[in-house]
Structure formats: C-alpha cells, structure tokens
Design an enzyme around this catalytic site. Structure first.
Site, short mmCIF file in Angstrom:
data_model
loop_
_atom_site.label_atom_id
_atom_site.label_comp_id
_atom_site.label_asym_id
_atom_site.label_seq_id
_atom_site.Cartn_x
_atom_site.Cartn_y
_atom_site.Cartn_z
CG HIS A 161 -10.90 0.95 9.58
ND1 HIS A 161 -10.13 0.26 11.19
CD2 HIS A 161 -10.65 0.10 9.22
CE1 HIS A 161 -9.75 -0.77 10.83
NE2 HIS A 161 -9.68 -0.63 9.58
CD GLU A 184 -10.83 1.69 14.32
OE1 GLU A 184 -9.63 2.15 14.04
OE2 GLU A 184 -11.12 0.60 13.75
CB ILE A 202 -0.83 -0.26 0.56
CG1 ILE A 202 -2.11 -1.17 1.05
CG2 ILE A 202 -1.56 1.01 1.26
CD1 ILE A 202 -2.73 -1.71 2.14
NE ARG A 215 -5.32 -3.22 11.73
CZ ARG A 215 -5.98 -3.23 10.71
NH1 ARG A 215 -5.68 -2.20 10.36
NH2 ARG A 215 -6.16 -3.96 10.40
NE ARG A 261 8.97 -4.99 9.68
CZ ARG A 261 8.04 -6.19 9.94
NH1 ARG A 261 8.33 -6.46 10.87
NH2 ARG A 261 7.59 -6.14 8.95
C1 DGY Z 1 -7.29 -4.22 6.60
O1 DGY Z 1 -7.58 -5.00 5.14
O2 DGY Z 1 -6.45 -4.70 7.20
C2 DGY Z 1 -8.20 -2.27 7.00
O3 DGY Z 1 -7.62 -2.34 7.11
C3 DGY Z 1 -9.95 -3.38 6.80
O4 DGY Z 1 -9.38 -3.90 8.03
#
Ligand code: DGY
Length: 326
Positions: free
Chosen positions: A287, A269, A158, A240, A179
């Site tokens: 989210h 959350e 991503i 996260r 990392r």
């Molecule tokens: C993931 O795929 O980890 C997204 O944050 C959806 O939870």
C-alpha cells in the site's frame, strides 16, 4: 484561551507536528503504535479533532463514545474508514486529501502495471535465487504494454492521470468504466472510450482498478469477472482491498485464467491471503502507491490545514459532509 486538543494517530514528519502545535495542543504517536479499537476510541474521546491516516475506524460505536469530537481529517484520499452518515449525525466534520497525490499514485499504478506485465520482480527473484546460468530466448516473456489496450475501472482523477500516461506516453488504447460517463472534454484529454464493465474485461490486455471502496464496489472483480478476462491479461489493483476477491484472484492466477496481477492493496491488509503468496505471477507492494516524501508530506499538510481552517474559521478545504458546517 486554551488551544483545541487534537490527536495525530500515527507517525508523521516532524514539520507537520511543529505546524500543528502553533494552533493545537497535540497528542502525537511518533512511536507509531497501532491501537486496538478500545484504545483508539478512548484516546479519540479525549480530543476535539483528529488527523487520521485513513485506516482508523470512525463509526457509530466510536462516535457514540466521543461526544467532544468535532472533526476527523484523513490524510488519505480514500475514506472507507469513515462512516460519513454516522459522522454527519454526530455533527463531526469529515475531510480527506484529494488531488495532492494524484500524479504520484498514477506513476506508481503505471509502474506496477509495467512490473507485472513485464515480469520484473519474477526476473529479479530468479537472479536472487542464484538460478540464472544462461540467456534464453523465451526468458520471462511478458505482455506488450505499448500499443496494447488498457481498461481502467474507476475514472476519477487518478484513473484519468493513468489514462493520460497510457494514451500519450505508450500509445495505448484506453477503455474505461465508471459510475458515470466523463465529459467529452475529459474523454478527449485522455483519449478514453466508455464501455460496459463486461466489454472492458473482455477486451483489455491490462486492467487497472482505481475505484473507491464502497459496499457496492465490494468484489468488483470476483470469479465471474476474472472469467471474462483474456488468459494473457494482467490485473492491477491500486484502489482498496476488498475491490478484488483475493481468493478468486489467487485461483485465477494459479490456473492460468489470467496471466499476472500487481497488487498494492489487499483484503484484510496488512495481512495478505496465503494463496496469493503462493503465486509467482504476482507483484506485491505494501500500500505505497502515494509514497514519496513530498506527496505524503503534502497529504499530511492538507489534513493539517483542514483542522486549522475548521478551528480558526469554521470551514474546511475538502469536506466530505459539508452539511455539518452549514
Ligand atoms: C489514499 O490516499 O487513499 C491512499 O491509498 C493512502 O492510504
């Protein structure tokens, strides 16, 4: 022969249930109830497998009560709900759903960056409050996005997809911290330069967090890191909750230590820290970075295919603990 019993922990698209029902006796939760830990553990203990959403805990305590369980297939790429070593000890296969959501999540991350830097929701709220009565030269002045410097912390799939958008679409300079350093080929593809975390924070006009959650990554951004950032900088978290110290962030936003933040994920959350809710220089979303129908369906299908492959062929597509299969 009776079919294996699986549980689908939350509401899913009906075609996923139809697909699963060809192979399994399926317990669904189309009312989308949120179970407490006891309820969840009891239900899981009655099944051979589970299609989980990435939020249900599967840890030592839960596993000890579920001797029949053989596999949990997350439909998310993140798997911080799994204690993978404990699952391995209990010979329970763990899978997640990488790849399928990469581009959609990167679109959203970039969108959140744009909305934050250009103060889009602040402007909208101003109109909704009925306060707009004239045009002004310095109205909601934001930060430049094109041509600026983007820092990405966490350069997996991503992160790289965001870097490509930034470098090729917006002429941004991309710095990253990870990392491990990317291959020269990957660095060239996203025109990204590897730097230390401190250098990234000091130089970036915008910082995007895409690092997976782990104990080591807890509060990757706290008061000390925020103090390194430019006062004009924006911070975007699509990783996260817990990667950012939300209390420290609220203080930094209120004091003007950084300019703005865009958050799709939060510590604890679905609760959001009240101090964050007090900040106007923040864009908040629940989210939803991977949330298009096509992508969420694709994610559910990866999880479904993992369950089917496991029970029909003894293998899975995206294992997190392949040693259990071996
Ligand atoms: C993931 O795929 O980890 C997204 O944050 C959806 O939870």
């Amino acid at each position: 022969m009776s079919k294996p019993k699986i549980i689908v922990t939350r509401h899913v698209y009906p075609e996923v249930l139809t697909y699963l029902a060809r192979h399994f006796e399926v317990t669904d939760n189309q009312t989308d109830q949120v179970w407490d830990l006891n309820g969840w553990t009891t239900l899981l203990g009655q099944h051979d497998g589970a299609l989980t959403m990435g939020i249900e805990p599967v840890n030592e305590q839960v596993l000890a009560a579920c001797p029949q369980l053989r596999i949990c297939a997350n439909l998310s790429v993140g798997y911080n709900n799994f204690d993978v070593p404990a699952m391995t000890r209990h010979k329970v296969v763990a899978t997640n759903a990488p790849d399928v959501l990469t581009e959609t999540t990167a679109d959203f991350g970039f969108g959140l960056l744009m909305a934050t830097a250009r103060r889009i929701t602040e402007g909208e709220n101003y109109i909704r409050r009925g306060e707009w009565n004239k045009w002004r030269l310095d109205f909601f002045c934001g930060a430049e996005v094109h041509g600026s410097t983007l820092g990405i912390i966490g350069m997996g799939r991503i992160g790289r997809a965001i870097a490509r958008r930034a470098a090729h679409g917006f002429g941004m300079q991309v710095l990253y911290h990870n990392r491990s350093r990317l291959s020269a080929e990957h660095e060239a593809e996203c025109k990204a330069r590897y730097v230390s975390k401190a250098e990234l924070l000091a130089q970036a006009d915008h910082v995007v967090l895409v690092v997976p959650y782990s104990k080591e990554a807890h509060h990757t951004i706290g008061a000390a890191e925020l103090a390194l950032m430019k006062p004009t900088a924006t911070l975007v978290n699509i990783a996260r909750g817990g990667i950012v110290d939300d209390v420290a962030l609220a203080k930094a936003l209120q004091s003007g230590q950084i300019a703005a933040a865009g958050l799709d994920v939060f510590e604890g959350e679905p609760k959001v820290h009240p101090d964050l809710l007090q900040c106007s220089n923040i864009v908040l979303t629940p989210h939803i970075a991977s949330s298009t129908r096509a992508t969420r369906l694709g994610m559910a299908m990866v999880a479904a295919n993992n369950l089917i492959a496991f029970f029909t062929e003894g293998k899975v597509l995206t294992p997190l603990n392949p040693e259990v299969l071996a």
